[in-house]
Structure formats: structure tokens, C-alpha cells
Design a protein around this motif. Structure first.
Motif, PDB file in Angstrom:
ATOM      1  N   TRP A  15       0.843  -1.187   0.000  1.00 47.52           N
ATOM      2  CA  TRP A  15       0.000   0.000   0.000  1.00 47.52           C
ATOM      3  C   TRP A  15       0.877   1.235   0.000  1.00 47.52           C
ATOM      4  CZ3 TRP A  15      -4.488  -0.829   4.025  1.00 47.52           C
ATOM      5  CH2 TRP A  15      -5.283  -1.885   3.599  1.00 47.52           C
ATOM      6  N   TRP A  83      -6.276   1.251 -10.057  1.00 48.25           N
ATOM      7  CA  TRP A  83      -5.580   2.173  -9.176  1.00 48.25           C
ATOM      8  C   TRP A  83      -4.097   2.083  -9.461  1.00 48.25           C
ATOM      9  CZ3 TRP A  83      -2.134   0.958  -5.106  1.00 48.25           C
ATOM     10  CH2 TRP A  83      -1.821   2.030  -4.278  1.00 48.25           C
ATOM     11  N   LEU A  86      -0.660   6.680  -5.109  1.00 48.41           N
ATOM     12  CA  LEU A  86      -1.019   8.004  -4.627  1.00 48.41           C
ATOM     13  C   LEU A  86      -0.485   9.013  -5.622  1.00 48.41           C
ATOM     14  CD1 LEU A  86      -0.296   7.963  -0.792  1.00 48.41           C
ATOM     15  CD2 LEU A  86      -2.489   7.928  -1.931  1.00 48.41           C
ATOM     16  N   ASP A  93      -5.707   9.808  -5.220  1.00 49.06           N
ATOM     17  CA  ASP A  93      -5.207   8.582  -5.828  1.00 49.06           C
ATOM     18  C   ASP A  93      -5.153   8.716  -7.344  1.00 49.06           C
ATOM     19  OD1 ASP A  93      -4.945   7.093  -3.456  1.00 49.06           O
ATOM     20  OD2 ASP A  93      -7.090   6.701  -3.438  1.00 49.06           O
ATOM     21  N   TRP A  95      -5.362   7.095 -10.982  1.00 52.22           N
ATOM     22  CA  TRP A  95      -6.045   5.971 -11.625  1.00 52.22           C
ATOM     23  C   TRP A  95      -5.725   5.957 -13.108  1.00 52.22           C
ATOM     24  CZ3 TRP A  95      -9.405   2.525  -9.165  1.00 52.22           C
ATOM     25  CH2 TRP A  95      -9.665   2.813  -7.829  1.00 52.22           C
TER      26      TRP A  95
END
Length: 118
Positions: A15, A83, A86, A93, A95
């Protein structure tokens, strides 16, 4: 692109984090700055970082994760989006859609279109 048997989230260890990574040489994060994205000749996408304390440059591979219910692309309206990471310069975020359009989903839920597909 959407793939069968997807998991809804990437593994926790992959993450994104809001703090800069530690420098691999001097292990400090206070003096680390994000330089920008880069693409290797083989096509691998990375984010490049620099430590102003030692100075060391290094890269972290960009991981694109498909999701089960991402936002529709604001440019072409496709529902096939993934996704990316960041967004380093805009809170939110980053994309990508199946046609290569990039856009940012802000914490307020607003979509900002960032660039056209080539």
C-alpha cells in the motif's frame, strides 16, 4: 485491465504511504524528496527518489492494481479502471483506464483529468 479472480486490495506491504521512504543508504526519511516518474527501456514504470542528506538516488517500482469497483474514466467513460498509486503532486489517488487515460480521485471524491492517451 480487469483480470479474473481479483482480490479487492493489494497486499498491505505494498500500500502507498504518505511519508517519504527511508533512504536505502543512510536510512533517513526527513531529507528524502520525490523526483518524479520514469520508465525503463523495458517498459517498467518507477518513481525516482533522492536523499539530500547523503545524496543517493533510487527508484521504487510502480504497481498497478485492478479493483473491483473503481471510478469510471472521466474522459472515455469506460468502467475498466485500475488504481496506480497516490498522486505525488495532487492530494488523492492516481487511476488509469484501459485506454491509457490518467486521472486523480481526490479525497473529496472529485475527479481531475490529468492527461490524454497517446
Amino acid at each position: 485491465m480487469m483480470t479474473p479472480n481479483q482480490v479487492p486490495f493489494p497486499p498491505v506491504e505494498q500500500w502507498p504511504v504518505l511519508a517519504a521512504p527511508d533512504c536505502p543508504t543512510c536510512r533517513r526519511s526527513a531529507d528524502v524528496a520525490w523526483i518524479g516518474p520514469a520508465t525503463f527501456a523495458e517498459g517498467d514504470e518507477v518513481n525516482v527518489w533522492r536523499c539530500r542528506a547523503c545524496p543517493t538516488d533510487w527508484f521504487i517500482p510502480v504497481t498497478h492494481w485492478p479493483v473491483l469497483d473503481g471510478p469510471d474514466c472521466p474522459h472515455c467513460r469506460t468502467v475498466v479502471t485500475c488504481w496506480a498509486a497516490l498522486a505525488p503532486e495532487t492530494p488523492g489517488d492516481l487511476w488509469l483506464c484501459e485506454h491509457g487515460h490518467e486521472f486523480v480521485l481526490t479525497p473529496e471524491g472529485l475527479i481531475i483529468f490529468t492527461e490524454d492517451a497517446a
